[in-house]
Design an enzyme around this catalytic site. Structure first.
Site, PDB file in Angstrom:
ATOM      1  N   ASN A   1      -2.439  12.884  -3.442  1.00 57.72           N
ATOM      2  CA  ASN A   1      -3.430  13.345  -4.427  1.00 57.72           C
ATOM      3  C   ASN A   1      -3.933  14.747  -4.098  1.00 57.72           C
ATOM      4  OD1 ASN A   1      -3.700  11.448  -6.478  1.00 57.72           O
ATOM      5  ND2 ASN A   1      -5.018  10.118  -5.241  1.00 57.72           N
TER       6      ASN A   1
ATOM      7  N   GLU B   1      -4.731   2.426  -4.438  1.00 58.11           N
ATOM      8  CA  GLU B   1      -3.276   2.537  -4.334  1.00 58.11           C
ATOM      9  C   GLU B   1      -2.681   1.274  -3.708  1.00 58.11           C
ATOM     10  OE1 GLU B   1      -5.481   4.274  -2.542  1.00 58.11           O
ATOM     11  OE2 GLU B   1      -4.714   4.764  -0.534  1.00 58.11           O
TER      12      GLU B   1
ATOM     13  N   ASP C   1      -1.739   9.605 -10.586  1.00 54.35           N
ATOM     14  CA  ASP C   1      -1.705   8.523 -11.582  1.00 54.35           C
ATOM     15  C   ASP C   1      -0.270   8.212 -11.995  1.00 54.35           C
ATOM     16  OD1 ASP C   1      -4.413   8.330 -11.516  1.00 54.35           O
ATOM     17  OD2 ASP C   1      -4.777   9.263 -13.472  1.00 54.35           O
TER      18      ASP C   1
ATOM     19  N   ASP D   1       0.848  -1.197   0.000  1.00 54.55           N
ATOM     20  CA  ASP D   1       0.000   0.000   0.000  1.00 54.55           C
ATOM     21  C   ASP D   1       0.883   1.247   0.000  1.00 54.55           C
ATOM     22  OD1 ASP D   1      -2.967   0.873   0.498  1.00 54.55           O
ATOM     23  OD2 ASP D   1      -1.753   2.144   1.812  1.00 54.55           O
TER      24      ASP D   1
END
Ligand SMILES: [Mg+2]
Length: 309
Positions: free
Chosen positions: A191, A227, A200, A183
Site C-alpha cells: 500500500n 488483508e 484494493d 494473510d
C-alpha cells in the site's frame, strides 16, 4: 386475460418458486394457469406433502388451502413457522370461508395475506406479486449484507454465521472441519509503495483466486479483515486442507502481481495457517480459530509465502 409477462416482476427478480397447496386438483389448475409463465410452480394436495416440498425446495411463496383432510392449512402454517429453515417463506391462505375471525386466525398464525375463493385472477395476481417482490427484495438485501463490498467474497459476518453452523453439523456427523487463515505478505509495504487503490485491486485479485481454489458449494472463502482471508472446509481432513492451502499459495504467486518491496521474489505472496478438528464437546470452536491463527503466525515466522499446519 391479458398477460403482461415482461413487467409482472421487477427486473432484478430471479424466476420465483411458488408452492400451490390444495386438496382439489381443479383449484391447483386455476392457480397453475395464472402463474406458470412467470414462476416455477410446485404442487401439493395434502399438508404432509406441502411441508416436505417446502423443506426440499424452499419456495418463495406458498398459496395454502385451509380445509384439507389430515394436516390442514393452519397446521402446515404452524409447522413451517416453527422451523428455522422454512419460517421465512411467506404464506397466503386461500379459502372459501369468509368469516373475519377466520382471516384473523390465519394472520395470527403468521400468514402474510388471505384470499377468498372463488379465485378472482386479478386480485390473486396483484397480491402474489406484492408478496413475491417483498420476499425477493428481502433475500437480495440479506445476501448483500453478507458479501464483502470490495472483493465480492463472503464477509466476516457470513464467516461467523457459517463456521458456527458447520461446527454444529460436523459435531452431529462426527466429521472433520478444517479452517485456513490467509494473510497477504508485506501488504502494508504494498500500500505504501503502490497506493491504496492498487492495494484494493490486489485484494480483489487475491480474493477471486482464493475462491477459485475451492470447488464444493459448501466450502467458503471470506474476507476476515483488512488483508486477511479465511477458508472454511467442512468434511475435510488435514491432508485435503493442506492440499487446498498449497494450491492457494501457488495460484496467488502465479498472479505475478509486482511487489518490489517484498523480499520474496518481488511478487505478492500469501502466508497460510491450517487447522483441522473433529468437533466434540471437549473442544471449543474458539480453539479451532486459535489454532489456525497460531499456524498462520508460524508461517510468518518461518519466512512467509508458506503453509503451516
Ligand atoms: Mg380444501
Amino acid at each position: 386475460m391479458e398477460k403482461n409477462t415482461e413487467n409482472w416482476l421487477p427486473d432484478f427478480c430471479s424466476r420465483p418458486k411458488i408452492l400451490v397447496v390444495d386438496d382439489q386438483p381443479a383449484n391447483i389448475r386455476v392457480l397453475h394457469e395464472l402463474f406458470r409463465h412467470d414462476c416455477d410452480i410446485f404442487m401439493a394436495t395434502n399438508g404432509e406433502q406441502a411441508i416436505t416440498v417446502c423443506q426440499s425446495q424452499l419456495p418463495d411463496l406458498v398459496l395454502l388451502d385451509v380445509v384439507m383432510e389430515g394436516v390442514d392449512g393452519h397446521e402446515v402454517c404452524r409447522r413451517l413457522k416453527s422451523d428455522l429453515a422454512t419460517q421465512g417463506i411467506p404464506i397466503i391462505f386461500i379459502t372459501a370461508q369468509h368469516h373475519e375471525s377466520e382471516e384473523v386466525f390465519g394472520l395470527e398464525l403468521g400468514a402474510v395475506d388471505f384470499i377468498s375463493k372463488p379465485i378472482n385472477p386479478i386480485i390473486v395476481k396483484a397480491r402474489v406479486r406484492t408478496h413475491l417482490v417483498l420476499k425477493l427484495q428481502n433475500d437480495q438485501l440479506r445476501s448483500m449484507a453478507l458479501i464483502d463490498g470490495l472483493t465480492g467474497v463472503a464477509n466476516r459476518r457470513k464467516f461467523d454465521e457459517k463456521i458456527i453452523a458447520d461446527w454444529r453439523q460436523c459435531l452431529r456427523d462426527k466429521n472433520s472441519l478444517s479452517l485456513i487463515f490467509i494473510d497477504v505478505d508485506y501488504f502494508k509495504r504494498y500500500n505504501d509503495k503502490y497506493g491504496h487503490q492498487a492495494g484494493d485491486e490486489c485484494l480483489k485479485s487475491i480474493a477471486l483466486t482464493l475462491a477459485k481454489c475451492v470447488r464444493r458449494p459448501y466450502d467458503l472463502v471470506a474476507r476476515y479483515g483488512g488483508e486477511e482471508f479465511a477458508c472454511i472446509l467442512p468434511s475435510t481432513g488435514i491432508s485435503g486442507a493442506i492440499e487446498i492451502a498449497e494450491r492457494m499459495k501457488q495460484c496467488v504467486r502465479e498472479l505475478n502481481i509486482e511487489h518490489s518491496e517484498s523480499d520474496l521474489g518481488q511478487v505478492v505472496t500469501i502466508s497460510l495457517g491450517v487447522a483441522t478438528v473433529i468437533p466434540s464437546v471437549d473442544f471449543k470452536l474458539q480453539d479451532l480459530l486459535g489454532s489456525a491463527d497460531k499456524q498462520l503466525y508460524k508461517s510468518k515466522q518461518a519466512g512467509r509465502n508458506c503453509v503451516s499446519f
